[in-house]
Design a protein around this motif. Structure first.
Motif, PDB file in Angstrom:
ATOM      1  N   GLY A 143      53.163  46.858  47.305  1.00  0.00           N
ATOM      2  CA  GLY A 143      52.128  46.780  46.288  1.00  0.00           C
ATOM      3  C   GLY A 143      51.542  45.389  46.186  1.00  0.00           C
ATOM      4  O   GLY A 143      52.177  44.393  46.530  1.00  0.00           O
ATOM      5  N   GLN A 178      49.644  50.514  45.284  1.00  0.00           N
ATOM      6  CA  GLN A 178      51.047  50.566  44.875  1.00  0.00           C
ATOM      7  C   GLN A 178      51.615  51.830  45.516  1.00  0.00           C
ATOM      8  O   GLN A 178      51.265  52.947  45.123  1.00  0.00           O
ATOM      9  CB  GLN A 178      51.193  50.627  43.356  1.00  0.00           C
ATOM     10  CG  GLN A 178      50.698  49.391  42.625  1.00  0.00           C
ATOM     11  CD  GLN A 178      51.553  48.170  42.870  1.00  0.00           C
ATOM     12  OE1 GLN A 178      52.764  48.283  43.078  1.00  0.00           O
ATOM     13  NE2 GLN A 178      50.953  46.988  42.832  1.00  0.00           N
ATOM     14  N   LYS A 195      43.121  52.373  42.349  1.00  0.00           N
ATOM     15  CA  LYS A 195      44.053  52.931  41.375  1.00  0.00           C
ATOM     16  C   LYS A 195      43.966  54.446  41.269  1.00  0.00           C
ATOM     17  O   LYS A 195      44.358  55.033  40.255  1.00  0.00           O
ATOM     18  CB  LYS A 195      43.865  52.290  39.989  1.00  0.00           C
ATOM     19  CG  LYS A 195      44.062  50.778  39.965  1.00  0.00           C
ATOM     20  CD  LYS A 195      45.466  50.398  40.425  1.00  0.00           C
ATOM     21  CE  LYS A 195      45.731  48.912  40.324  1.00  0.00           C
ATOM     22  NZ  LYS A 195      47.057  48.526  40.863  1.00  0.00           N
ATOM     23  N   GLY A 222      42.731  43.165  39.289  1.00  0.00           N
ATOM     24  CA  GLY A 222      43.002  44.432  38.642  1.00  0.00           C
ATOM     25  C   GLY A 222      43.010  45.624  39.568  1.00  0.00           C
ATOM     26  O   GLY A 222      43.112  46.762  39.115  1.00  0.00           O
ATOM     27  N   ARG A 223      42.917  45.391  40.883  1.00  0.00           N
ATOM     28  CA  ARG A 223      42.918  46.470  41.859  1.00  0.00           C
ATOM     29  C   ARG A 223      44.111  46.289  42.780  1.00  0.00           C
ATOM     30  O   ARG A 223      44.795  45.283  42.736  1.00  0.00           O
ATOM     31  CB  ARG A 223      41.623  46.482  42.667  1.00  0.00           C
ATOM     32  CG  ARG A 223      40.374  46.352  41.838  1.00  0.00           C
ATOM     33  CD  ARG A 223      39.146  46.059  42.702  1.00  0.00           C
ATOM     34  NE  ARG A 223      38.259  45.103  42.057  1.00  0.00           N
ATOM     35  CZ  ARG A 223      37.193  44.582  42.645  1.00  0.00           C
ATOM     36  NH1 ARG A 223      36.885  44.910  43.870  1.00  0.00           N
ATOM     37  NH2 ARG A 223      36.443  43.717  41.992  1.00  0.00           N
ATOM     38  N   GLY A 224      44.337  47.256  43.640  1.00  0.00           N
ATOM     39  CA  GLY A 224      45.388  47.080  44.632  1.00  0.00           C
ATOM     40  C   GLY A 224      46.276  48.297  44.785  1.00  0.00           C
ATOM     41  O   GLY A 224      46.512  49.051  43.834  1.00  0.00           O
ATOM     42  N   LEU A 270      43.142  37.375  37.225  1.00  0.00           N
ATOM     43  CA  LEU A 270      42.104  38.229  37.806  1.00  0.00           C
ATOM     44  C   LEU A 270      41.110  37.439  38.655  1.00  0.00           C
ATOM     45  O   LEU A 270      40.042  37.948  38.998  1.00  0.00           O
ATOM     46  CB  LEU A 270      41.366  38.980  36.693  1.00  0.00           C
ATOM     47  CG  LEU A 270      42.226  39.966  35.891  1.00  0.00           C
ATOM     48  CD1 LEU A 270      41.421  40.575  34.759  1.00  0.00           C
ATOM     49  CD2 LEU A 270      42.789  41.058  36.788  1.00  0.00           C
ATOM     50  N   SER A 327      48.241  43.209  43.739  1.00  0.00           N
ATOM     51  CA  SER A 327      47.233  43.286  42.685  1.00  0.00           C
ATOM     52  C   SER A 327      46.290  42.109  42.829  1.00  0.00           C
ATOM     53  O   SER A 327      46.735  40.951  42.926  1.00  0.00           O
ATOM     54  CB  SER A 327      47.890  43.262  41.302  1.00  0.00           C
ATOM     55  OG  SER A 327      46.911  43.321  40.280  1.00  0.00           O
ATOM     56  N   GLU A 328      45.006  42.388  42.892  1.00  0.00           N
ATOM     57  CA  GLU A 328      44.005  41.343  42.906  1.00  0.00           C
ATOM     58  C   GLU A 328      42.790  41.854  42.131  1.00  0.00           C
ATOM     59  O   GLU A 328      42.287  42.937  42.376  1.00  0.00           O
ATOM     60  CB  GLU A 328      43.678  40.897  44.331  1.00  0.00           C
ATOM     61  CG  GLU A 328      43.066  41.933  45.223  1.00  0.00           C
ATOM     62  CD  GLU A 328      41.557  41.824  45.283  1.00  0.00           C
ATOM     63  OE1 GLU A 328      41.029  40.728  45.006  1.00  0.00           O
ATOM     64  OE2 GLU A 328      40.918  42.839  45.581  1.00  0.00           O
ATOM     65  N   TYR A 356      43.726  51.419  46.434  1.00  0.00           N
ATOM     66  CA  TYR A 356      43.122  50.158  45.990  1.00  0.00           C
ATOM     67  C   TYR A 356      42.380  50.305  44.667  1.00  0.00           C
ATOM     68  O   TYR A 356      42.403  49.410  43.829  1.00  0.00           O
ATOM     69  CB  TYR A 356      42.180  49.661  47.088  1.00  0.00           C
ATOM     70  CG  TYR A 356      41.484  48.362  46.779  1.00  0.00           C
ATOM     71  CD1 TYR A 356      42.158  47.150  46.898  1.00  0.00           C
ATOM     72  CD2 TYR A 356      40.146  48.340  46.395  1.00  0.00           C
ATOM     73  CE1 TYR A 356      41.517  45.951  46.624  1.00  0.00           C
ATOM     74  CE2 TYR A 356      39.501  47.145  46.120  1.00  0.00           C
ATOM     75  CZ  TYR A 356      40.187  45.952  46.237  1.00  0.00           C
ATOM     76  OH  TYR A 356      39.547  44.772  45.963  1.00  0.00           O
ATOM     77  N   SER A 382      37.737  42.704  35.834  1.00  0.00           N
ATOM     78  CA  SER A 382      38.456  43.780  36.507  1.00  0.00           C
ATOM     79  C   SER A 382      37.482  44.859  36.967  1.00  0.00           C
ATOM     80  O   SER A 382      36.261  44.751  36.790  1.00  0.00           O
ATOM     81  CB  SER A 382      39.496  44.389  35.555  1.00  0.00           C
ATOM     82  OG  SER A 382      38.846  45.187  34.575  1.00  0.00           O
ATOM     83  N   GLY A 418      51.336  40.122  46.189  1.00  0.00           N
ATOM     84  CA  GLY A 418      52.219  41.270  46.106  1.00  0.00           C
ATOM     85  C   GLY A 418      53.382  41.150  47.060  1.00  0.00           C
ATOM     86  O   GLY A 418      53.629  40.090  47.648  1.00  0.00           O
TER      87      GLY A 418
END
Length: 665
Positions: free
Chosen positions: A56, A65, A90, A61-63, A363, A58-59, A88, A457, A39
């Protein structure tokens, strides 16, 4: 599930949110995990002196923003702060802080608070913020008298100045901020005071100009952290000068689940030399005596699912955990940490090592050990085997076609094989391909729902909540699956505590295992631990409420069916293991059997229950023991009342360790 990673990312987001100072020049940073870019953080100055950070990553499908804007007063303290985005998991978030008419007010999903405000005021710590905010706090502390600041909502921070480094055309200084985490939090500033880097065990935020110097930054930062840890270990490890005798103890033996009253145990060096009834005769002349006064004495606990970072090792000893298994980490730093544990220069348990192997793709998990072919698989197995690892952990994006070959390679080197069931594969196929063990109970559930194919994910958790309502534990298919588990001697590492928190349905609440003591934690730690749940989809409230009880029924059925269970957490070290054991008893497994699951069973499964090793208290065994106020064989909740932890004959006082971690008493 990589809790230490989740914890670290939340911590840095929160910690970073505390730092802002005079506006720095606009710049872009990469966000990296184990050197893999995941990110960015983009910082820009706005009209009127405000700053904005777009952060932000993403790893899997999480993370986070987050877009955050803030202004600072003449003292470098936040005068306003506004943020929106998601955490984290979402889960949407919004946060506001402002000062008006002599009053400070803040509102986020955790708090809605206010306090009287007069110059120079206090530093507001946002609940969620970008890493740049670490620099904001450091700069404010540099301006503050004595480099100390009162914090809002609570606490006090202070600043330590560390080493210097020339890098990227700048002179960088390491600062360590105390009072907000269990240990001083590092941040690098350049000669103009701008934030240069925020680095932790798993996580790096820095610009292009400093990437060539990352290893140097990490080494200097690690040296400062290790010196701090060594000092704590030296002060709080008690090594008897001669023998150690524990008298008048109630001794639990996990071999036969008995408790014997008024026993004594004699220890010399790192091993037990005698266990017998206490006949009130004199102790050896050189022996230091601990009068247990009827306390419960049992073998040291195991946590078979950890990802060591920070001060996890200290919290293990606080909770009576003297043996653990690391289930995936940054390999070289982990090896160095375990050496420090063994040498006594850092507090921690004995550690069994499991090395992660992963596939490729967007992913894929945060590890450089990514496998696409047989050659890479063999190289990974050989590296782990030659570096003292005892197990291979397969992760979610690993190619299913390579599971059987890498299992054969691992077994040929004497290594166990376990992991997540890879995407596009079912648990029974994973076991038939050679897996000795499965991590996380959700993969057992999903074995019966082949329509759920992609489990890379966070959906692998949310889908489980739905599918649990359809799982038939009394079906022939489930009976056949348990037969398969028994025939293959497959071991399960359930991590029920993780699911308990994921399905709590309250992203702003504390983890169940920590609610009793979270108010004693330092401010930032307390804040970031109030975010561990997925958001409950509308209309799914009842489904989520039933998810944990359904998992507990599944666990009890597996236990009654003769499937081997080992207690692991994948969550906050130490205290979460106590919660995990409580969940097993709530599921209907008798407390003495649960104590065996957390002591003798892992020692046997992981090959350290033989002569001269551990798992129970007897002559010749390693002196790893726990003294507990109460009787957890009757009331499992008493497992939380650890009075003393003994590892390798050395004695630790949990209250003193908690105080060293900045916890209030």
């Amino acid at each position: 599930m990589s809790h230490p990673l989740r914890r670290l990312l939340s911590a840095i987001a929160a910690l970073a949110s505390i730092v802002g100072g005079t506006p720095a020049l606009a710049h872009d940073d990469d966000v990296r995990i184990h050197g893999v870019a995941v990110g960015t953080q983009k910082l820009q100055a706005l009209p009127g002196g405000a700053m904005q950070a777009d952060y932000g990553f993403s790893e899997r499908g999480r993370g986070d923003q987050i877009r955050a804007r803030w202004t600072l007063d003449a003292h470098g303290l936040p005068a306003s702060y506004d943020a929106e985005g998601n955490d984290y998991w979402k889960v949407p978030l919004a946060e506001h802080f402002g000062v008006a008419a002599g009053n400070a007010h803040w509102k986020n999903r955790i708090e809605d608070g206010s306090a009287a405000w007069s110059a120079p005021g206090a530093f507001y710590l946002p609940a969620n913020a970008p890493p740049e905010f670490m620099g904001v706090l450091a700069r404010a502390l540099l301006k503050a008298p004595g480099q100390r600041l009162k914090l809002l909502p609570a606490g006090e921070a202070w600043l330590e100045r560390g080493t210097h480094l020339s890098a990227g055309g700048h002179t960088l200084t390491l600062y360590r901020i105390g009072g907000i985490e269990f240990t001083p939090v590092p941040v690098w500033l350049d000669e103009k005071g701008a934030t240069a880097a925020v680095i932790d065990d798993w996580f790096e935020v820095l610009g292009d100009r400093l990437k060539p110097s990352l290893a140097k930054l990490q080494a200097l930062q690690d040296a400062a952290g290790q010196a701090w840890s060594a000092d704590v270990a030296k002060r709080l490890t008690h090594k008897p000068a001669g023998a150690l005798m524990i008298r008048h103890a109630r001794l639990f033996d996990p071999r036969d689940l008995t408790v014997r009253d008024d026993m004594r145990v004699l220890v010399r060096g790192e091993h037990v030399v005698r266990v017998d009834p206490d006949d009130a005769s004199a102790a050896p002349a050189d022996a230091e005596v601990i009068d247990a006064a009827g306390r419960f004495l049992m073998p040291g606990l195991w946590d078979v699912h950890q990802h060591f970072a920070g001060v996890d090792g200290t919290f293990d000893l606080i909770a009576g955990v003297t043996s653990a298994r690391d289930m995936a980490n940054d390999n070289e730093p982990l090896l160095a940490r375990v050496r420090r544990f063994d040498a006594g220069t850092e507090l921690g348990p004995r550690v069994i090592l499991a090395g992660i192997v992963e596939g490729t793709g967007p992913l894929a998990g945060p590890t450089p050990v990514r496998i696409e072919n047989l050659k890479q698989a063999q190289d990974a197995v050989d590296w782990y085997a030659s570096h003292g690892y005892e197990q291979i952990k397969i992760y979610s994006s690993f190619p299913p076609a390579l599971v059987a070959p890498i299992a054969d390679m691992a077994h040929a080197r004497g290594l166990r094989v376990s992991g997540h069931v890879p995407a596009f594969m079912l648990a029974h196929q994973f076991i038939e391909a050679g897996a000795d063990e499965v991590q996380h109970l959700n993969f057992i559930v999903l074995n019966f729902f082949p329509d759920v194919k992609d489990t890379r994910s966070k959906d692998r958790y949310t889908i489980t909540a739905d599918k649990l309502q359809q799982l038939k534990l009394d079906s022939p298919e489930f009976a056949d699956f348990m037969t398969l588990l028994r025939q293959h001697h497959t071991v399960l590492d359930p991590t029920l505590s993780v699911f308990q928190d994921l399905y709590s349905g309250a992203p702003g609440r504390c983890a169940h295992s920590l609610c009793a003591m979270i108010d004693r934690f330092p401010p930032i730690t307390r804040r970031r631990l109030l975010s561990g749940a997925v958001a409950v989809p509308p209309g799914k409230e009842d489904v989520y409420a039933q998810a944990l009880p359904s998992l507990q029924r599944l666990l009890k059925t597996l236990h009654d069916g003769g499937v081997t269970l080992m207690a692991g957490t994948d969550a906050f070290a130490g205290y979460t293991l106590h919660n995990e054991l409580e969940l097993y008893v709530q599921a209907g497994i008798p407390a003495p059997e649960v104590l065996r699951i957390a002591t003798l069973v892992p020692a046997r499964v992981l090959g350290v229950a033989g002569p001269g090793q551990r798992g129970f208290i007897a002559p010749g065994r390693q002196a790893d023991m726990v003294l507990i106020d109460g009787d957890p064989s009757k009331n499992i909740g008493d497992i939380r009342h650890v009075w003393r932890t003994i590892k390798a004959g050395q004695v630790y006082d949990p209250k003193a360790l908690e105080q060293a971690m900045g916890m209030s008493q």
